[in-house]
Scaffold this motif. Sequence first.
Motif, PDB file in Angstrom:
ATOM      1  N   LYS A 157       0.805  -1.216   0.000  1.00  9.23           N
ATOM      2  CA  LYS A 157       0.000   0.000   0.000  1.00  9.23           C
ATOM      3  C   LYS A 157       0.844   1.276   0.000  1.00  9.23           C
ATOM      4  O   LYS A 157       0.302   2.372   0.057  1.00  9.23           O
ATOM      5  N   LEU A 158       2.164   1.110  -0.055  1.00  4.22           N
ATOM      6  CA  LEU A 158       3.057   2.257   0.023  1.00  4.22           C
ATOM      7  C   LEU A 158       3.782   2.455  -1.301  1.00  4.22           C
ATOM      8  O   LEU A 158       4.374   1.521  -1.839  1.00  4.22           O
ATOM      9  N   ARG A 159       3.729   3.669  -1.824  1.00  3.87           N
ATOM     10  CA  ARG A 159       4.493   4.012  -3.024  1.00  3.87           C
ATOM     11  C   ARG A 159       5.800   4.664  -2.593  1.00  3.87           C
ATOM     12  O   ARG A 159       5.796   5.643  -1.839  1.00  3.87           O
ATOM     13  N   GLU A 160       6.905   4.127  -3.053  1.00  2.50           N
ATOM     14  CA  GLU A 160       8.207   4.704  -2.752  1.00  2.50           C
ATOM     15  C   GLU A 160       8.716   5.475  -3.963  1.00  2.50           C
ATOM     16  O   GLU A 160       8.749   4.952  -5.075  1.00  2.50           O
ATOM     17  N   VAL A 161       9.102   6.715  -3.731  1.00  2.00           N
ATOM     18  CA  VAL A 161       9.629   7.570  -4.793  1.00  2.00           C
ATOM     19  C   VAL A 161      11.092   7.843  -4.474  1.00  2.00           C
ATOM     20  O   VAL A 161      11.414   8.559  -3.527  1.00  2.00           O
ATOM     21  N   MET A 175       3.996  11.000   3.277  1.00  2.80           N
ATOM     22  CA  MET A 175       2.720  11.696   3.123  1.00  2.80           C
ATOM     23  C   MET A 175       1.599  10.679   2.959  1.00  2.80           C
ATOM     24  O   MET A 175       1.826   9.544   2.534  1.00  2.80           O
ATOM     25  N   ASN A 176       0.394  11.088   3.321  1.00  4.93           N
ATOM     26  CA  ASN A 176      -0.826  10.315   3.091  1.00  4.93           C
ATOM     27  C   ASN A 176      -0.915   9.028   3.897  1.00  4.93           C
ATOM     28  O   ASN A 176      -1.545   8.057   3.461  1.00  4.93           O
ATOM     29  N   GLU A 179     -10.116   3.852   4.968  1.00  4.10           N
ATOM     30  CA  GLU A 179      -9.556   2.508   5.017  1.00  4.10           C
ATOM     31  C   GLU A 179      -8.236   2.510   5.795  1.00  4.10           C
ATOM     32  O   GLU A 179      -7.977   1.630   6.628  1.00  4.10           O
ATOM     33  N   LEU A 180      -7.388   3.510   5.527  1.00  5.02           N
ATOM     34  CA  LEU A 180      -6.115   3.616   6.245  1.00  5.02           C
ATOM     35  C   LEU A 180      -6.323   3.984   7.712  1.00  5.02           C
ATOM     36  O   LEU A 180      -5.639   3.459   8.595  1.00  5.02           O
ATOM     37  N   LEU A 181      -7.274   4.869   7.975  1.00  3.00           N
ATOM     38  CA  LEU A 181      -7.582   5.209   9.362  1.00  3.00           C
ATOM     39  C   LEU A 181      -8.084   3.973  10.095  1.00  3.00           C
ATOM     40  O   LEU A 181      -7.687   3.706  11.235  1.00  3.00           O
ATOM     41  N   GLY A 182      -8.953   3.215   9.444  1.00  2.00           N
ATOM     42  CA  GLY A 182      -9.451   1.984  10.057  1.00  2.00           C
ATOM     43  C   GLY A 182      -8.330   0.999  10.343  1.00  2.00           C
ATOM     44  O   GLY A 182      -8.316   0.327  11.381  1.00  2.00           O
ATOM     45  N   GLY A 212       5.917  13.555  13.125  1.00  2.00           N
ATOM     46  CA  GLY A 212       6.161  12.132  12.898  1.00  2.00           C
ATOM     47  C   GLY A 212       5.821  11.252  14.084  1.00  2.00           C
ATOM     48  O   GLY A 212       6.537  10.295  14.380  1.00  2.00           O
ATOM     49  N   MET A 213       4.727  11.531  14.772  1.00  2.00           N
ATOM     50  CA  MET A 213       4.260  10.647  15.838  1.00  2.00           C
ATOM     51  C   MET A 213       3.444   9.505  15.230  1.00  2.00           C
ATOM     52  O   MET A 213       3.165   9.500  14.032  1.00  2.00           O
ATOM     53  N   ASP A 214       3.035   8.562  16.056  1.00  2.00           N
ATOM     54  CA  ASP A 214       2.277   7.424  15.533  1.00  2.00           C
ATOM     55  C   ASP A 214       0.912   7.889  15.036  1.00  2.00           C
ATOM     56  O   ASP A 214       0.364   8.903  15.505  1.00  2.00           O
ATOM     57  N   PRO A 215       0.330   7.189  14.049  1.00  2.00           N
ATOM     58  CA  PRO A 215      -0.893   7.689  13.398  1.00  2.00           C
ATOM     59  C   PRO A 215      -2.107   7.790  14.310  1.00  2.00           C
ATOM     60  O   PRO A 215      -2.934   8.688  14.127  1.00  2.00           O
ATOM     61  N   VAL A 216      -2.252   6.899  15.285  1.00  2.00           N
ATOM     62  CA  VAL A 216      -3.422   6.958  16.164  1.00  2.00           C
ATOM     63  C   VAL A 216      -3.342   8.182  17.074  1.00  2.00           C
ATOM     64  O   VAL A 216      -4.336   8.891  17.266  1.00  2.00           O
ATOM     65  N   THR A 217      -2.173   8.463  17.613  1.00  2.00           N
ATOM     66  CA  THR A 217      -2.017   9.653  18.455  1.00  2.00           C
ATOM     67  C   THR A 217      -2.203  10.915  17.626  1.00  2.00           C
ATOM     68  O   THR A 217      -2.809  11.889  18.083  1.00  2.00           O
TER      69      THR A 217
END
Length: 424
Positions: A15-19, A50-51, A57-60, A176-181
């Motif tokens: 699910k991750l695009r690396e550039v 980013m993103n 779906e990602l939040l879930g 850059g903290m964890d996504p839930v926090t």
Amino acid sequence: MSLRKFIERLKAEGKLREVKKPLSPVYGVSATVGTEPALFTNVNGSRVIMNILSSKELLGEALGVAPDSIIKYLSSRPPEGEVKLAGDSPAKEVIEKPDLSKLPILTHFEGDGAPYITAGVVVSEYGGVMNASIHRLRVIGKNRLAARLVEFRHTYNLHKKAAEKGEPLPIAIVIGMDPVTLFAVSTRVPEGKEFEYASALKGEPVELFECENGIKVPHAEIVLEGYIHPTEVADEGPFVDISGTYDLVRKQPVIHLTNMMHRRDPIYHALMPAGSEHHILMGVPYEPLIYNEVKKVADVRNVALTPGGCYYFHAAVQIHKNSDDDAKKAIEATFAAHKSLKHVVVVDEDINIFDPNDIEFAIATRVKGDEDIYIYPNVRGSTLDPRSENGIGTKVGFDATMDMSKKWKFERVPRPKITADECR
């Protein structure tokens, strides 16, 4: 789950695009980013993510619940959990003199006034009261930022109290903290309870560590310490905000940085202004607030902030009607829960609030303009609404529910069901 572990999980799931192409932080990243999670590995030699929360779906996935269960999960969580203090942090791997030029801070659009930190959580404390919230931060020097502090919100109030006594407001900017926090601090919770709410969502205590200025923050990729000057202001803006249009230039308080710490080879998190992650973090936290407020006056079934309304200005509320005045009650409860909201449409259970065509169908067939549209002029809304005047505008509620005494006129006729054999 830390930001790095979440990134690794997205990568493992494809699910991750690396550039890997070298990109400039000035327009280069913003011209390349889409809507999916993306890791840019060479932005002036630094990494930018980013993103990470650019869809439900990602939040879930971050919360550990199905996307269609997010609102019920959020609306049922207790307001707070426990936090614990850690003696050290990976964020302290490198401690140095603050120099914002060392970070890949992005300039997003050609009309931007300067590079902006867009995913920085400002943690402040004064008089024993703590607050954590995201603020857009304009770079005005190697160790100075202009911070947009929305009037009468928590950081603004703490700064005002300190300034009235001629005192600086100590702060830390966490990137850059964890996504839930990160999601938790974007949510309207009781004052000073952002990290406790994050613990409730995570199901485990959030670890905090203490900065040199006494501010306690969660583990992250980058932490900037400093203070908001009691009197100094600078131009802030222009900046593309939630609507995808430019917000105006204002005089805003100045942050002076005194310390910079970060992981080795830190991953800088940035939000694309008016992008999908910006929408999710600004809009979705209001959905459980609306749900719980409407629940007090009607049998609410679901709530959605809609993409066409920038996930901020428009809401769709689905209810089960028990009386014909339930819809108006739901409209007023919705506006009470989300004061920046501009328009709300209330629909029946048979309407899919995630389908714009279904919502339009409800308006087309169940709204009588002189009876079912409620207008509230000259009320406080959002300064981000281009149609408002200093945040004062007009709110409109649409009762797009069936008249209970004439339901037979509005109920959709189901298609006939025939067997495969009958089709031969």
